[in-house]
Design a protein around this motif. Structure first.
Motif, PDB file in Angstrom:
ATOM      1  N   LEU A 190     -19.672  17.218  15.449  1.00 22.30           N
ATOM      2  CA  LEU A 190     -19.715  18.085  14.271  1.00 22.30           C
ATOM      3  C   LEU A 190     -18.329  18.229  13.652  1.00 22.30           C
ATOM      4  CD1 LEU A 190     -21.121  20.058  12.370  1.00 22.30           C
ATOM      5  CD2 LEU A 190     -20.860  21.835  14.124  1.00 22.30           C
ATOM      6  N   ALA A 191     -17.312  18.428  14.493  1.00 19.45           N
ATOM      7  CA  ALA A 191     -15.944  18.553  13.983  1.00 19.45           C
ATOM      8  C   ALA A 191     -15.482  17.253  13.327  1.00 19.45           C
ATOM      9  CB  ALA A 191     -14.997  18.935  15.117  1.00 19.45           C
ATOM     10  N   LEU A 192     -15.784  16.110  13.955  1.00 21.90           N
ATOM     11  CA  LEU A 192     -15.401  14.825  13.387  1.00 21.90           C
ATOM     12  C   LEU A 192     -16.076  14.609  12.039  1.00 21.90           C
ATOM     13  CD1 LEU A 192     -14.076  12.034  13.563  1.00 21.90           C
ATOM     14  CD2 LEU A 192     -16.078  11.255  14.874  1.00 21.90           C
ATOM     15  N   GLY A 193     -17.374  14.877  11.966  1.00 22.41           N
ATOM     16  CA  GLY A 193     -18.083  14.717  10.708  1.00 22.41           C
ATOM     17  C   GLY A 193     -17.530  15.626   9.625  1.00 22.41           C
ATOM     18  N   THR A 194     -17.171  16.866   9.991  1.00 23.69           N
ATOM     19  CA  THR A 194     -16.628  17.811   9.014  1.00 23.69           C
ATOM     20  C   THR A 194     -15.273  17.344   8.493  1.00 23.69           C
ATOM     21  OG1 THR A 194     -17.776  19.629  10.134  1.00 23.69           O
ATOM     22  CG2 THR A 194     -15.988  20.218   8.639  1.00 23.69           C
ATOM     23  N   LEU A 195     -14.404  16.870   9.376  1.00 24.41           N
ATOM     24  CA  LEU A 195     -13.094  16.370   8.944  1.00 24.41           C
ATOM     25  C   LEU A 195     -13.235  15.149   8.035  1.00 24.41           C
ATOM     26  CD1 LEU A 195     -11.082  16.712  12.286  1.00 24.41           C
ATOM     27  CD2 LEU A 195     -10.622  17.953  10.145  1.00 24.41           C
ATOM     28  N   LEU A 196     -14.133  14.240   8.398  1.00 25.96           N
ATOM     29  CA  LEU A 196     -14.346  13.058   7.565  1.00 25.96           C
ATOM     30  C   LEU A 196     -14.905  13.445   6.199  1.00 25.96           C
ATOM     31  CD1 LEU A 196     -15.830  10.499  10.134  1.00 25.96           C
ATOM     32  CD2 LEU A 196     -13.590  10.409   9.028  1.00 25.96           C
ATOM     33  N   GLU A 197     -15.863  14.382   6.173  1.00 27.12           N
ATOM     34  CA  GLU A 197     -16.401  14.843   4.897  1.00 27.12           C
ATOM     35  C   GLU A 197     -15.301  15.427   4.025  1.00 27.12           C
ATOM     36  OE1 GLU A 197     -19.390  17.698   5.712  1.00 27.12           O
ATOM     37  OE2 GLU A 197     -20.827  16.277   6.522  1.00 27.12           O
ATOM     38  N   LEU A 198     -14.446  16.245   4.646  1.00 20.59           N
ATOM     39  CA  LEU A 198     -13.386  16.924   3.901  1.00 20.59           C
ATOM     40  C   LEU A 198     -12.410  15.926   3.300  1.00 20.59           C
ATOM     41  CD1 LEU A 198     -12.459  19.772   3.175  1.00 20.59           C
ATOM     42  CD2 LEU A 198     -11.099  19.798   5.265  1.00 20.59           C
ATOM     43  N   TYR A 199     -12.053  14.912   4.068  1.00 23.80           N
ATOM     44  CA  TYR A 199     -11.102  13.911   3.555  1.00 23.80           C
ATOM     45  C   TYR A 199     -11.754  12.981   2.545  1.00 23.80           C
ATOM     46  CZ  TYR A 199      -7.928   9.981   3.261  1.00 23.80           C
ATOM     47  OH  TYR A 199      -7.099   8.993   2.783  1.00 23.80           O
ATOM     48  N   LEU A 200     -12.927  12.446   2.896  1.00 27.45           N
ATOM     49  CA  LEU A 200     -13.551  11.427   2.053  1.00 27.45           C
ATOM     50  C   LEU A 200     -14.072  11.988   0.732  1.00 27.45           C
ATOM     51  CD1 LEU A 200     -15.518   9.396   4.751  1.00 27.45           C
ATOM     52  CD2 LEU A 200     -13.484   8.670   3.502  1.00 27.45           C
ATOM     53  N   GLU A 201     -14.283  13.290   0.662  1.00 32.89           N
ATOM     54  CA  GLU A 201     -14.728  13.873  -0.595  1.00 32.89           C
ATOM     55  C   GLU A 201     -13.694  13.658  -1.699  1.00 32.89           C
ATOM     56  OE1 GLU A 201     -17.133  15.917  -3.338  1.00 32.89           O
ATOM     57  OE2 GLU A 201     -17.573  15.008  -1.388  1.00 32.89           O
ATOM     58  N   VAL A 202     -12.410  13.540  -1.312  1.00 29.79           N
ATOM     59  CA  VAL A 202     -11.352  13.373  -2.316  1.00 29.79           C
ATOM     60  C   VAL A 202     -11.442  11.996  -2.986  1.00 29.79           C
ATOM     61  CG1 VAL A 202      -8.889  13.503  -2.780  1.00 29.79           C
ATOM     62  CG2 VAL A 202      -9.899  14.977  -1.037  1.00 29.79           C
ATOM     63  N   PRO A 203     -11.377  10.867  -2.248  1.00 28.80           N
ATOM     64  CA  PRO A 203     -11.539   9.575  -2.938  1.00 28.80           C
ATOM     65  C   PRO A 203     -12.926   9.399  -3.535  1.00 28.80           C
ATOM     66  CG  PRO A 203     -11.501   9.267  -0.547  1.00 28.80           C
ATOM     67  CD  PRO A 203     -11.085  10.690  -0.812  1.00 28.80           C
ATOM     68  N   TYR A 204     -13.930  10.018  -2.953  1.00 28.54           N
ATOM     69  CA  TYR A 204     -15.282   9.956  -3.505  1.00 28.54           C
ATOM     70  C   TYR A 204     -15.332  10.608  -4.881  1.00 28.54           C
ATOM     71  CZ  TYR A 204     -20.385  10.696  -3.663  1.00 28.54           C
ATOM     72  OH  TYR A 204     -21.707  10.701  -4.019  1.00 28.54           O
ATOM     73  N   SER A 205     -14.618  11.730  -5.033  1.00 29.03           N
ATOM     74  CA  SER A 205     -14.628  12.455  -6.301  1.00 29.03           C
ATOM     75  C   SER A 205     -13.809  11.753  -7.367  1.00 29.03           C
ATOM     76  CB  SER A 205     -14.098  13.881  -6.096  1.00 29.03           C
ATOM     77  OG  SER A 205     -14.924  14.615  -5.214  1.00 29.03           O
ATOM     78  N   VAL A 206     -12.589  11.339  -7.014  1.00 24.93           N
ATOM     79  CA  VAL A 206     -11.692  10.783  -8.031  1.00 24.93           C
ATOM     80  C   VAL A 206     -11.918   9.301  -8.270  1.00 24.93           C
ATOM     81  CG1 VAL A 206      -9.950  12.507  -7.482  1.00 24.93           C
ATOM     82  CG2 VAL A 206      -9.813  10.267  -6.391  1.00 24.93           C
ATOM     83  N   GLY A 207     -12.731   8.644  -7.412  1.00 23.51           N
ATOM     84  CA  GLY A 207     -13.046   7.238  -7.629  1.00 23.51           C
ATOM     85  C   GLY A 207     -11.984   6.281  -7.137  1.00 23.51           C
ATOM     86  N   SER A 208     -11.207   6.671  -6.125  1.00 22.28           N
ATOM     87  CA  SER A 208     -10.159   5.802  -5.594  1.00 22.28           C
ATOM     88  C   SER A 208     -10.632   5.123  -4.318  1.00 22.28           C
ATOM     89  CB  SER A 208      -8.899   6.619  -5.317  1.00 22.28           C
ATOM     90  OG  SER A 208      -9.097   7.478  -4.210  1.00 22.28           O
ATOM     91  N   GLY A 209      -9.771   4.254  -3.756  1.00 21.30           N
ATOM     92  CA  GLY A 209     -10.034   3.675  -2.458  1.00 21.30           C
ATOM     93  C   GLY A 209      -9.837   4.714  -1.373  1.00 21.30           C
ATOM     94  N   ILE A 210     -10.157   4.341  -0.151  1.00 24.03           N
ATOM     95  CA  ILE A 210     -10.151   5.301   0.939  1.00 24.03           C
ATOM     96  C   ILE A 210      -8.760   5.871   1.216  1.00 24.03           C
ATOM     97  CG2 ILE A 210      -9.827   3.579   2.769  1.00 24.03           C
ATOM     98  CD1 ILE A 210     -11.912   5.209   4.394  1.00 24.03           C
ATOM     99  N   PHE A 211      -7.710   5.094   0.899  1.00 24.02           N
ATOM    100  CA  PHE A 211      -6.338   5.574   1.105  1.00 24.02           C
ATOM    101  C   PHE A 211      -5.597   5.751  -0.220  1.00 24.02           C
ATOM    102  CE2 PHE A 211      -7.247   3.015   5.010  1.00 24.02           C
ATOM    103  CZ  PHE A 211      -7.317   4.090   5.889  1.00 24.02           C
ATOM    104  N   GLY A 212      -6.335   5.821  -1.312  1.00 30.36           N
ATOM    105  CA  GLY A 212      -5.688   5.873  -2.619  1.00 30.36           C
ATOM    106  C   GLY A 212      -5.600   7.258  -3.215  1.00 30.36           C
TER     107      GLY A 212
END
Length: 553
Positions: A190-212
């Motif tokens: 659950l903690a891993l999924g929450t951290l990944l959601e929190l981070y990945l929501e940023v490139p998902y929203s702005v349309g960048s690559g995973i490290f962009g």
């Protein structure tokens, strides 16, 4: 066996968590000004794009490109209600202009695409390269968001179910170590999924690559509703990890148990706050219903995993005689709660029988309900076995009952996992009420506008004036990610089956590879069925349909 069950839960949920077609954005385009594909004689001072709800613009993804390939937008876009205003420089160059945009809907999902309008007359060549990326989402990011979401759901189930069983219904003779490990593993997932959601929501929203992404992008994410909900969830997980140890060991004070109950309620509530329920027309109702729904699913499925992996294999006949009847009542109560809560959510998110039957969201709800009925039939059979008890009529242990019960419980687990998979697709699908509200809307200017989707493309359609007589069609083809799509062949027809009028083929004229203009004459008023077949390669084609209400002149 434990590893297999946990792996099945995570694996099947992850499989169904993969992107479910193109409809992943939950704010929908309602109209644009200038209208898509229109030809205007006076240069507009601004572009106005109206959505089905208030949105947040991704400023660097909003561009207006002139016929010469140069940007003509100036300053930053502004939001007024559901409208986004993009100011222009007042360019007077004749030709076709391309507007690209990307915005974030209220539930955190991005929506982006591009459209064209022309000043004076259309250009033969349209510069789309600089704006086509506005609607695209990196494929790795999209897959990562889906995986993260369902790591969160699976972790919640594997944490709550075993914890409740250990605290409330665990035979004293049985060792707790492996079940305790399962509960902590669930917390970790659950903690891993929450951290990944929190981070990945940023490139998902702005349309960048995973490290962009930049630090400012991440900072913005942490202070909005989605980010705060996930930070609260992480805090709940950290505190729960400390309080669980003495309680799962069979001890712990009363205040610790109550504190864990409160923390559990807070944790499941964050899922609704950061998703669809938090942005519905009745957010308080849907957030509470979502929390009850998740709690019921977690106790039911998590408990079934513990029963199958541990209790039914290790407990003796006397212990099972005590545990199983109580668990059967718990399971019935959990299922009743999740059904009632799910029904409440569906009523709010769907809103009408038409939306239930004619939207992707509504059809998925029907599939989910059908699967649940099948699982409940198996659950009823399990309950009958429990009522018979683990002994025969003479009072002697009956091993066949235990074996049959293990099989039925395992069937329930598998069926429940499939239901979670269908529910995962719902997370990626526009709620039915929103889809029906914006699909097939006819604006005040007499233009019918809608967006149709297939597995190959998105098709944006304008029908003007949506009245009897000659009508002009504007067709725009996009990839599922929102980029302009080259179409090899277009076929368009309109029919009125209710009055026996066979489909009338539209006469089409190409503007670009992804934009066609058509003409069709509609002789009488009524609900006309328009059919669109687009071939994107030598062998790939798909057909979509919509109903247009045509008024009399």
């Amino acid at each position: 066996m434990l590893v297999a069950l946990a792996g099945a839960l995570l694996g099947v949920a992850g499989f169904f968590a993969l992107p479910a077609g193109p409809a992943s954005a939950h704010a929908a385009l309602v109209r644009t000004s200038p209208t898509q594909g229109s030809v205007v004689q006076q240069p507009p001072r601004e572009i106005v794009i109206t959505f089905s709800e208030a949105v947040t613009p991704v400023r660097e993804k909003i561009k207006v490109i002139g016929p010469d390939g140069k940007r003509v937008d100036r300053g930053n876009p502004t939001i007024s209600g559901d409208d986004m205003h993009v100011p222009l420089r007042g360019d007077t160059q004749r030709g076709t202009y391309v507007v690209g945009y990307r915005v974030i809907s209220a539930d955190g999902h991005p929506v982006g695409a591009a459209f064209t309008y022309s000043l004076g007359a259309p250009s033969k060549n349209t510069a789309t390269a600089d704006v086509s990326s506005g609607g695209q989402t990196n494929a790795v990011v999209t897959a990562g968001v889906s995986v993260a979401d369902f790591l969160g759901y699976a972790g919640l189930i594997l944490a709550i179910g075993p914890a409740v069983m250990l605290m409330m219904l665990w035979p004293r003779r049985l060792e707790r170590r492996r079940t305790t490990r399962l509960a902590y593993a669930g917390l970790g997932v659950l903690a891993l999924g929450t951290l990944l959601e929190l981070y990945l929501e940023v490139p998902y929203s702005v349309g960048s690559g995973i490290f962009g992404i930049s630090g400012s992008d991440l900072g913005t994410e942490l202070v909005d509703r989605y980010g705060v909900a996930h930070l609260v969830r992480l805090a709940v997980i950290a505190v729960a990890a400390v309080l669980l140890r003495p309680v799962l060991a069979g001890g712990g004070a009363t205040w610790q148990r109550w504190s864990l109950a409160v923390l559990g309620a807070a944790g499941v509530t964050t899922f609704g706050v950061s998703g669809h329920p938090g942005t519905s027309v009745a957010p308080a109702l849907t957030v509470i219903a979502d929390a009850v729904h998740l709690g019921g699913v977690s106790i039911w499925i998590g408990g079934l995993v513990v029963l199958t992996a541990f209790v039914l294999r290790q407990a003796d006949t006397d212990e099972l005689s005590v545990v199983l009847p109580v668990w059967s009542d718990w399971a019935a109560a959990s299922v009743a709660a999740l059904v009632l809560a799910g029904t409440a959510q569906a009523l709010v998110q769907i809103g009408s029988l038409d939306a239930l039957l004619h939207t992707t969201y509504g059809k998925l709800v029907l599939v989910k309900a059908g699967l649940l009925v099948a699982v409940l039939v198996v659950a009823v059979f399990s309950r009958q076995l429990v009522r018979r008890g683990p002994r025969d009529a003479d009072g002697a242990p009956d091993p066949t009952v235990g074996r049959r019960l293990r099989r039925t419980v395992l069937t329930e687990v598998v069926g429940a996992v499939v239901i979670i998979g269908v529910a995962s697709v719902l997370v990626q699908t526009t709620p039915a009420r929103t889809q029906l509200a914006v699909s097939g809307s006819t604006g005040q200017n007499g233009v019918y506008s809608t967006t149709l989707t297939s597995s190959l493309y998105q098709l944006q359609l304008d029908v003007e004036p949506a009245q009897t007589g000659p009508n002009e069609l504007h067709l725009y083809a996009y990839t599922p990610q929102g980029a302009p799509l080259k179409v090899v062949e277009w076929k368009v027809s309109a029919g009125l089956p209710a009055q026996g009028i066979e489909p009338i083929a539209a006469v089409l004229t190409p503007v670009t590879d992804s934009h066609e203009i058509g003409q069709v004459t509609l002789p009488v008023a009524g609900d006309w069925t328009f059919s669109f077949t687009l071939r994107t390669t030598d062998i790939d084609e798909a057909t979509v349909t919509t109903t247009v209400k045509v008024a009399g002149t």
